[in-house]
Design a protein around this motif. Structure first.
Motif, PDB file in Angstrom:
ATOM      1  N   MET A  85      15.220 -22.944 -54.307  1.00 54.76           N
ATOM      2  CA  MET A  85      15.704 -24.308 -54.469  1.00 54.76           C
ATOM      3  C   MET A  85      17.022 -24.457 -53.719  1.00 54.76           C
ATOM      4  N   SER A  86      17.152 -25.555 -53.034  1.00 57.75           N
ATOM      5  CA  SER A  86      18.364 -25.762 -52.237  1.00 57.75           C
ATOM      6  C   SER A  86      19.521 -26.246 -53.114  1.00 57.75           C
ATOM      7  N   ASP A  87      20.723 -25.958 -52.675  1.00 61.31           N
ATOM      8  CA  ASP A  87      21.923 -26.440 -53.334  1.00 61.31           C
ATOM      9  C   ASP A  87      22.167 -27.860 -52.829  1.00 61.31           C
ATOM     10  N   VAL A  88      21.862 -28.837 -53.657  1.00 60.92           N
ATOM     11  CA  VAL A  88      21.877 -30.243 -53.260  1.00 60.92           C
ATOM     12  C   VAL A  88      23.252 -30.679 -52.758  1.00 60.92           C
ATOM     13  N   LYS A  89      24.312 -30.218 -53.415  1.00 63.40           N
ATOM     14  CA  LYS A  89      25.661 -30.627 -53.012  1.00 63.40           C
ATOM     15  C   LYS A  89      25.995 -30.133 -51.602  1.00 63.40           C
ATOM     16  N   SER A  90      25.700 -28.874 -51.318  1.00 63.10           N
ATOM     17  CA  SER A  90      25.976 -28.325 -49.988  1.00 63.10           C
ATOM     18  C   SER A  90      25.153 -29.036 -48.920  1.00 63.10           C
ATOM     19  N   VAL A  91      23.881 -29.283 -49.214  1.00 60.84           N
ATOM     20  CA  VAL A  91      23.026 -29.990 -48.254  1.00 60.84           C
ATOM     21  C   VAL A  91      23.556 -31.397 -48.012  1.00 60.84           C
ATOM     22  N   ALA A  92      23.958 -32.089 -49.071  1.00 59.26           N
ATOM     23  CA  ALA A  92      24.475 -33.457 -48.925  1.00 59.26           C
ATOM     24  C   ALA A  92      25.745 -33.477 -48.079  1.00 59.26           C
ATOM     25  N   ILE A  93      26.631 -32.518 -48.313  1.00 58.52           N
ATOM     26  CA  ILE A  93      27.861 -32.431 -47.504  1.00 58.52           C
ATOM     27  C   ILE A  93      27.500 -32.140 -46.053  1.00 58.52           C
ATOM     28  N   GLY A  94      26.597 -31.191 -45.841  1.00 64.30           N
ATOM     29  CA  GLY A  94      26.177 -30.851 -44.479  1.00 64.30           C
ATOM     30  C   GLY A  94      25.564 -32.031 -43.757  1.00 64.30           C
ATOM     31  N   VAL A  95      24.679 -32.756 -44.427  1.00 62.50           N
ATOM     32  CA  VAL A  95      24.040 -33.925 -43.807  1.00 62.50           C
ATOM     33  C   VAL A  95      25.078 -34.998 -43.518  1.00 62.50           C
ATOM     34  N   GLY A  96      25.996 -35.218 -44.448  1.00 61.99           N
ATOM     35  CA  GLY A  96      27.047 -36.219 -44.223  1.00 61.99           C
ATOM     36  C   GLY A  96      27.892 -35.886 -43.002  1.00 61.99           C
ATOM     37  N   ILE A  97      28.275 -34.629 -42.880  1.00 68.34           N
ATOM     38  CA  ILE A  97      29.061 -34.199 -41.722  1.00 68.34           C
ATOM     39  C   ILE A  97      28.244 -34.373 -40.443  1.00 68.34           C
ATOM     40  N   LEU A  98      26.974 -33.967 -40.470  1.00 68.68           N
ATOM     41  CA  LEU A  98      26.140 -34.078 -39.270  1.00 68.68           C
ATOM     42  C   LEU A  98      25.920 -35.534 -38.863  1.00 68.68           C
ATOM     43  N   LEU A  99      25.726 -36.417 -39.822  1.00 66.92           N
ATOM     44  CA  LEU A  99      25.581 -37.831 -39.477  1.00 66.92           C
ATOM     45  C   LEU A  99      26.853 -38.348 -38.803  1.00 66.92           C
ATOM     46  N   PHE A 100      28.006 -38.031 -39.400  1.00 70.60           N
ATOM     47  CA  PHE A 100      29.281 -38.486 -38.847  1.00 70.60           C
ATOM     48  C   PHE A 100      29.523 -37.942 -37.441  1.00 70.60           C
ATOM     49  N   VAL A 101      29.267 -36.648 -37.246  1.00 72.99           N
ATOM     50  CA  VAL A 101      29.544 -36.046 -35.951  1.00 72.99           C
ATOM     51  C   VAL A 101      28.567 -36.544 -34.883  1.00 72.99           C
ATOM     52  N   HIS A 102      27.353 -36.882 -35.266  1.00 73.80           N
ATOM     53  CA  HIS A 102      26.425 -37.460 -34.291  1.00 73.80           C
ATOM     54  C   HIS A 102      26.881 -38.856 -33.862  1.00 73.80           C
TER      55      HIS A 102
END
Length: 116
Positions: free
Chosen positions: A1-18
């Protein structure tokens, strides 16, 4: 099972940097300042690279130390951001081909998040 908080932070950073990357690369096509200041824009490559590193790190941690899910999520985030900004700012509409590509990008993310 994935760590939802870490994934959410990672996705947020990736969206912003894109978003930042899109403006860095495509701003030259609609702004004289971007067109005439390539060197200054290139300097933004350092913070942009750091954001990619941290986004990847959080996705890696969130998916139990797996690299592939974060790669596909980063690809999908980039595809969605590119399509949205290109449509809204450059006026290049979402064609059927682009729409299908966006659906496939969403499918990639869903496979990585929900497939156990």
């Amino acid at each position: 099972m994935s760590d939802v908080k870490s994934v959410a932070i990672g996705v947020g950073i990736l969206l912003f940097v894109h978003i930042l990357t899109w403006f860095q690369l495509n701003g030259q096509f609609f702004s004289a300042w971007f067109k005439n200041n390539n060197f200054i824009l290139a300097l933004f490559g350092i913070p942009i690279s750091l954001l990619y590193i941290y986004g990847t790190k959080y996705c890696y941690e969130g998916f139990s130390n797996l690299v592939w899910p974060g790669r596909f999520i980063g690809f999908a985030c980039g595809t969605v951001i590119f399509a949205m900004l290109t449509s809204f700012i450059m006026g290049e509409g979402i064609t059927i081909k682009t729409g299908i590509s966006l659906i496939l990008a969403l499918a990639l993310v869903c496979v990585q998040i929900f497939w156990k």
